[in-house]
Design a protein around this motif. Structure first.
Motif, PDB file in Angstrom:
ATOM      1  N   MET A  86       0.846  -1.207   0.000  1.00  0.00           N
ATOM      2  CA  MET A  86       0.000   0.000   0.000  1.00  0.00           C
ATOM      3  C   MET A  86       0.873   1.246   0.000  1.00  0.00           C
ATOM      4  O   MET A  86       1.971   1.234   0.533  1.00  0.00           O
ATOM      5  N   VAL A 107     -14.190  -7.222  -2.845  1.00  0.00           N
ATOM      6  CA  VAL A 107     -14.541  -6.667  -4.161  1.00  0.00           C
ATOM      7  C   VAL A 107     -13.442  -5.710  -4.664  1.00  0.00           C
ATOM      8  O   VAL A 107     -13.171  -5.634  -5.859  1.00  0.00           O
ATOM      9  N   LEU A 108     -12.815  -5.006  -3.718  1.00  0.00           N
ATOM     10  CA  LEU A 108     -11.810  -4.009  -4.124  1.00  0.00           C
ATOM     11  C   LEU A 108     -10.398  -4.584  -4.247  1.00  0.00           C
ATOM     12  O   LEU A 108      -9.456  -3.867  -4.559  1.00  0.00           O
ATOM     13  N   PRO A 121      -8.897  -6.519  -6.496  1.00  0.00           N
ATOM     14  CA  PRO A 121      -8.181  -6.330  -7.771  1.00  0.00           C
ATOM     15  C   PRO A 121      -7.578  -4.927  -7.911  1.00  0.00           C
ATOM     16  O   PRO A 121      -6.435  -4.778  -8.360  1.00  0.00           O
ATOM     17  N   MET A 122      -8.340  -3.909  -7.479  1.00  0.00           N
ATOM     18  CA  MET A 122      -7.858  -2.527  -7.622  1.00  0.00           C
ATOM     19  C   MET A 122      -6.671  -2.259  -6.682  1.00  0.00           C
ATOM     20  O   MET A 122      -5.679  -1.657  -7.092  1.00  0.00           O
ATOM     21  N   PHE A 123      -6.771  -2.715  -5.446  1.00  0.00           N
ATOM     22  CA  PHE A 123      -5.663  -2.502  -4.498  1.00  0.00           C
ATOM     23  C   PHE A 123      -4.427  -3.303  -4.928  1.00  0.00           C
ATOM     24  O   PHE A 123      -3.300  -2.820  -4.815  1.00  0.00           O
ATOM     25  N   ALA A 144      -3.635  -4.099  -7.986  1.00  0.00           N
ATOM     26  CA  ALA A 144      -3.072  -3.430  -9.171  1.00  0.00           C
ATOM     27  C   ALA A 144      -2.204  -2.247  -8.745  1.00  0.00           C
ATOM     28  O   ALA A 144      -1.122  -2.021  -9.293  1.00  0.00           O
ATOM     29  N   GLU A 145      -2.672  -1.500  -7.734  1.00  0.00           N
ATOM     30  CA  GLU A 145      -1.907  -0.353  -7.243  1.00  0.00           C
ATOM     31  C   GLU A 145      -0.580  -0.817  -6.639  1.00  0.00           C
ATOM     32  O   GLU A 145       0.471  -0.223  -6.888  1.00  0.00           O
TER      33      GLU A 145
END
Lengths: 180, 296
Positions: free
Chosen positions: A1, A165-166, A168-170, A172-173
């Motif tokens: 992160m 649900v989130l 994939p987005m985290f 990818a970041e």
């Protein structure tokens, strides 16, 4: 992160960029006069911008001035030089959050809650935050409100419908940061 | 008129009455609300304090979902923080190509695309500009004699003054007048309620709450359009009174709850039972005598 980045040179560069931006500050004090939370700060916003332009970041980072900002944007709205002051406060919080600590505990617990559950769950968010604060008196301070919420039928059991649900987005970041 | 409706997390948790009454009132006015399928948290005012990228990516994901499933419709958010985050994300990705590319890359992980331009609207903007005339037509039970203090809070007009004057907002006044109620003239309508400082720096937030409640004296009710404003002003009245050294108290309702009463819906349907600080006229309404505002 990306919070882990904030000990790094890039976070320092971000802070330098803000300080550079703040050089247009003419020290008129409109921000301080407009701030609803100024009485609870170690020093006024006007002084904070001055310390930033002088490179005295440590004094700013060791204060609670920027932590007492409620993001009401009144200073930003009224700044005669049009400086993005609320944005500067957010950047300070991000830089300081890299050092962990209790001031950023709520914001970190919030992001963690979002990342896990997709939607914020008020009850697990507060539980996690208060556990991290390890302050029985702080926790007790929220008991009356918790009871009021409970009596009014406003507390809801945490749902799991949006769990993960989130991800994939985290992910990818995280991958993009690893590459950079 | 069709809207891509974004309730936001609070409206599915502690502020369900705001969600329910917004839907009831807007549908009565002839709006069609299509909830954005699979929406997730917008980050509120908290995420930007720890993660700048996610502060844009989270709302952008919801905009992309809206654009995919409900194209051409304006995105409607009743919560002020949700509204600001969606609006801010829409503007940032519009203004900054590199950021746009980065966020588009993150959304690609789910097969979502950023199309835009996205039009983001707050409930108050929609009421004022899309339904200004029809509010009066729907009033069947005028709230005569009721004095309402319009409370706007911060983030619906700052930093982006889209539909009202951020220093001296007045956009709730036509709705209040249309309902047959009176306006409590005060200067605290745009003063910050403390927002999440109530969690992290309680004394500062309580001080603001005390000033607002004190200035609302003489009004029957404070009307709010934000779940956090409502909670701060309603739930912490005892503590604010202790800090301020004198008793301050007010009924605090969501604007759509009041509109529903004026439209003839019962206090029960407008979920007044969820309000924990009702007194006087508002308590009577909650008890079921819907016409309590109009002296017989």
């Amino acid at each position: 992160m990306s919070t882990e980045l904030h000990d790094s040179a890039s976070a320092r560069a971000e802070l330098d960029a803000i300080a550079d931006n703040l050089r247009a500050c003419m020290q008129c004090g409109t921000c301080s006069a407009s701030c609803p939370n100024v009485h609870f700060m170690d020093f006024t916003p006007r002084r904070m911008w001055r310390l930033m332009t002088l490179g005295r970041y440590d004094e700013v980072l060791n204060s609670k001035t920027f932590w007492s900002c409620s993001a009401c944007y009144t200073c930003t709205l009224r700044c005669p030089r049009g400086l993005p002051l609320t944005e500067a406060v957010y950047a300070l919080k991000r830089y300081a959050a890299g050092n962990k600590g209790k001031h950023s505990a709520f914001y970190r617990a919030f992001l963690d809650n979002v990342q896990r559950n997709g939607r914020v769950q008020e009850s697990t968010l507060m539980a996690r935050y208060l556990a991290e604060m390890r302050s029985p008196s702080k926790a007790l301070g929220f008991v009356p409100v918790g009871l009021k919420l409970l009596r009014a039928g406003k507390l809801h059991p945490p749902g799991s419908e949006y769990k993960g649900v989130l991800k994939p987005m985290f992910d990818a970041e995280r991958n993009m940061e690893d590459r950079s | 008129m069709k809207y891509a409706y974004y309730p936001g997390c609070s409206l599915r948790e502690s502020a369900r009455e705001y969600d329910d009454t917004t839907r009831i009132v807007l549908e009565a006015l002839g709006a069609e609300l299509v909830e954005i399928p699979g929406w997730t948290c917008c980050g509120a005012a908290a995420v930007e304090a720890v993660d700048r990228t996610m502060a844009v990516a989270l709302p952008a994901r919801n905009l992309a979902l809206a654009g995919t499933h409900i194209p051409e419709a304006d995105v409607l958010a009743p919560c002020s923080a949700c509204y600001l985050n969606l609006l801010k994300a829409a503007r940032r990705i519009d203004d900054d190509h590199e950021l746009h590319r980065h966020i588009a890359g993150l959304l690609q992980a789910e097969g979502l695309e950023l199309a835009g331009p996205y039009r983001v609207r707050h409930l108050l903007d929609v009421l004022n500009n899309d339904f200004a005339d029809s509010v009066t037509e729907h009033v069947t039970t005028p709230l005569e004699g009721l004095r309402i203090a319009p409370y706007y809070g911060c983030q619906i007009l700052r930093p982006y003054a889209v539909f009202d004057d951020p220093e001296w907002p007045r956009s709730m006044e036509p709705v209040i007048t249309a309902m047959g109620a009176e306006i409590h003239d005060w200067a605290m309508g745009a003063h910050c309620c403390g927002a999440s400082l109530m969690v992290t720096d309680k004394e500062a937030a309580l001080s603001s709450v005390f000033s607002i409640l004190e200035a609302a004296e003489g009004a029957d009710v404070i009307a709010t359009v934000c779940p956090l404003c409502q909670m701060n002003l309603e739930m912490y009245q005892d503590e604010a009174s202790r800090l301020g050294g004198r008793r301050v108290h007010a009924s605090v309702l969501y604007l759509p709850q009041l509109m529903g009463l004026a439209f003839g819906f019962s206090g029960q349907r407008m979920q007044l039972g969820k309000n924990v600080a009702l007194s006087g006229t508002m308590a009577n309404m909650a008890a079921g005598s819907n016409r309590a505002a109009a002296p017989a």
